[in-house]
Scaffold this active site. Sequence first.
Site, short mmCIF file in Angstrom:
data_model
loop_
_atom_site.label_atom_id
_atom_site.label_comp_id
_atom_site.label_asym_id
_atom_site.label_seq_id
_atom_site.Cartn_x
_atom_site.Cartn_y
_atom_site.Cartn_z
N ASP A 102 0.84 -1.19 0.00
CA ASP A 102 0.00 0.00 0.00
C ASP A 102 0.88 1.25 0.00
O ASP A 102 1.92 1.29 0.66
CB ASP A 102 -0.90 -0.03 1.24
N ASP A 104 -10.85 0.99 0.11
CA ASP A 104 -11.00 2.41 0.44
C ASP A 104 -12.12 3.10 -0.33
O ASP A 104 -12.43 4.25 -0.06
CB ASP A 104 -9.69 3.15 0.15
N GLU A 120 0.49 -0.57 -5.20
CA GLU A 120 -0.67 0.33 -5.09
C GLU A 120 -0.19 1.71 -5.55
O GLU A 120 0.47 2.42 -4.80
CB GLU A 120 -1.18 0.35 -3.66
#
Length: 383
Positions: free
Chosen positions: A187, A279, A234
Amino acid sequence: MRKQKQEYYQLAFSRFVPDDDYYAFVEKNKSWLYAYAVFRVFKTYHHERSWIEWEEEYKNFQQDQTFSLLPFTKDMDYHMFLQYFFFLQWQQLRNYAHQKNIEIIGDMPIYVGLDSADVWQNRESFLLEEDGTPSFVAGVPPDYFSKFGQRWGNPLYDWEYLKKHDYTFWVERMKASQQMYDCVRIDHFRAFDTYWEIPASEPTAVIGKWIEGPAYDLFDALYAKVQNLSILAEDLGDLRSEVYQLRDYYHLKGMYVFQFHYASDFDFSKVVVYSGTHDNDTLNGWLKTLKKAEYKKLETLLKDYSETWMYQKILHYCLDLEAQEVIIPVWDIMGKDSDCRFNVPGQIGSPNWEYHLTDFKEFDVYLEQFSHMIKESQRGDES
């Protein structure tokens, strides 16, 4: 739930007789397991307070070791026992998945929590004050998700120290991930190129500055020292070109998220396709926020799909894209609304990260419709 299970964990531990497999696990994982067990018993001893608030001899035990751990031995053994059985059960699950030709993608936050065994054990690898509090914290400046940015509060790495010590913390972290996952999605990949440095005294992420990260130097070390490393980057957000150059240099896959990118041109050989991520709002929730003109664009884009609902057309469209991998969250397969949203970035606490299925009966109804999309997109196993 944890309190309810604790009684049964303790009962199982009281009946556990260590064997050769257990001792092999302890030996293989001693670089982190022993320190983690010490950290856990110290937290319990201090009523679960952060290690920043411990007495100095406990806070600094990893460096000074000024007292004996003998009184804590049984409790340490208990925590090592829990870790042993977690990894044993996880490997059983992973082996079962492999038998079904399913690979597991792990999700790794680039940063770690301040109140963790990671930071307590490796304090020199982070930018901390003398008392252990962060000098700077992680986050991102104001963007699509938040007008005040996101102040995550994680301590930042001391990349100069890590470089001098061959990036040991990250090498060990990635080696551990290899034991658990077939691929790791890191991430906030952009922080390896540049990251947002927020003074710890700031209450929001508005004030901060961009700092250059370790980039190629770190990844050269990781690929040299970690075998069979498989990383998914990501790479969402408004990024500078150097982030994509870093990603492509190591032939890493990035991310295409339909809610962000449906109107954009993409090289689908370089990305994994998502209808949405943890998210995002659910597809149905997101659709209800669109202005009429945007909704019309979607209708034009998806005009050749015959499914009843717009969210189903989007799923079929994603499956038809030329990317090798497509990931669809379960809440999108089931057409759930915003009340089933998994996470709102920047918000802490319930109901974030709490979504679960009570059973698979309802899911199976939606799966029948989804399965025909898979077959029509030629992604399914015809057998």
